[in-house]
Design an enzyme around this catalytic site. Structure first.
Site, PDB file in Angstrom:
ATOM      1  N   ARG A 229      67.270  35.888  35.989  1.00  0.00           N
ATOM      2  CA  ARG A 229      67.447  35.042  34.801  1.00  0.00           C
ATOM      3  C   ARG A 229      68.858  34.468  34.729  1.00  0.00           C
ATOM      4  O   ARG A 229      69.045  33.293  34.376  1.00  0.00           O
ATOM      5  CB  ARG A 229      67.124  35.819  33.530  1.00  0.00           C
ATOM      6  N   ALA A 230      69.854  35.257  35.068  1.00  0.00           N
ATOM      7  CA  ALA A 230      71.240  34.781  35.003  1.00  0.00           C
ATOM      8  C   ALA A 230      71.460  33.610  35.957  1.00  0.00           C
ATOM      9  O   ALA A 230      72.159  32.644  35.617  1.00  0.00           O
ATOM     10  CB  ALA A 230      72.209  35.920  35.333  1.00  0.00           C
TER      11      ALA A 230
END
Length: 331
Positions: free
Chosen positions: A242-243
């Site tokens: 996600r990052a």
């Protein structure tokens, strides 16, 4: 919007927060902004000021006591059975479409409600289902959640799902503090005159936001950008991918906002802190690195006792550059 909203461009000493909010406004799929810090650090002021810059100018506030139906809306099943059509009563998510959904003290909301909120913020679509009947509608908004850590933290699983995070702190710089206070006193004394002085800057920034949204789809990422994003996320020991995705989207939004011709490594550097602020796992990274050395600690100490030898310190995680203020706005 209320005509006594403090102008976004007149905020003093809030550059990292302003940048994060603008990036989320350019690309709401970033997943919203979590603003943490003590009371009196202009968290809510900035959130309300952002809404005024958006085309719709809508600010919807989610109260702490809101129910699930208030948030997502309701379906009239009796009407569906009787008339064969779905009658939908919009909730706060529908009302916030194309505007700002503001949640003060988001850490005090029930976790299931926060979960639903973040789902819709990331997807841009709200789906309401009841007794086998469903209704979907667009819900593309800028999510801004504020919290005071002293009143409780968000669960890590929810914390990670906010796209960007900014940590505010009390100002102890005398000059900056005076500038903030002077601006607030001037606004309180004569809001209309104060706002008039910011009118041109506000209009220019609103136009800049509109242009950035339109240009967003024209940007791509080269291998150097992908490599840098991967390196930063690995160094921060983040969970999942996600990052990486948020960092790429945020860098693209910054490039679009500044009218750049391409997304660069510099854009990545300037958004990295807001992406990793709430995801970085330095303590775990340090312990993981130190564990193998600790296994032989007694042997090292014994062998070096007469030589003054000390085992080397474990390597730390990579440091991320501080977010710089936005480049000068184009007229």
């Amino acid at each position: 919007m209320n005509d006594i909203t403090f102008p976004f461009t007149a905020l003093v000493g809030q550059e990292p927060l302003q940048q994060a909010l603008l990036l989320a406004a350019v690309d709401p799929s970033i997943g919203g902004v979590l603003v943490s810090g003590p009371r009196g650090t202009a968290k809510s002021t900035a959130a309300r000021a952002l809404a005024e810059l958006l085309p719709e100018g809508t600010l919807v506030t989610l109260p702490l006591g809101a129910s699930e139906e208030q948030l997502i809306g309701t379906l009239d099943i009796q009407s569906a059975l009787r008339d064969g059509g779905v009658q939908f009563s919009p909730g706060l998510l529908a009302k916030a479409h194309l505007g700002v959904l503001y949640v003060d003290e988001v850490n005090l909301l029930p976790n299931p409600l926060v979960d639903q909120l973040l789902d819709v913020a990331a997807s841009g679509v709200n789906i309401v289902e009841r007794d086998g009947i469903s209704h979907r509608h667009d819900a593309r908004f800028v999510l801004i959640g504020t919290m005071n850590p002293e009143e409780g933290e968000l669960r890590p699983q929810l914390l990670d799902r906010f796209g960007l995070a900014v940590e505010m702190s009390n100002c102890f710089d005398a000059h900056a503090r005076q500038q903030i206070v002077k601006a607030r006193l001037a606004f309180d004394a004569d809001p209309n005159t104060f706002r008039a002085r910011s009118e041109a800057a506000q209009a220019a920034l609103s136009k800049q936001l509109h242009a950035a949204r339109a240009a967003l789809a024209s940007f791509d990422f080269d291998d150097a950008v992908h490599a840098h994003v991967s390196a930063l996320c690995i160094a921060a020991h983040v969970d999942g991918l996600r990052a990486d995705l948020v960092m790429l989207r945020a860098a693209r939004a910054l490039a679009a906002l500044e009218g750049a011709s391409a997304v660069t490594v510099e854009h990545v550097e300037r958004v990295a802190d807001a992406v990793l602020q709430h995801r970085r796992k330095e303590a775990q990274a340090s312990s993981d690195t130190q564990a193998p050395r600790n296994a032989n600690a007694n042997t090292n100490a014994s062998n070096a006792s007469d030589e003054g030898y000390m085992p080397p310190e474990p390597a730390g995680t990579a440091k991320i550059k501080q977010v710089r203020p936005l480049a000068a706005k184009k007229a």
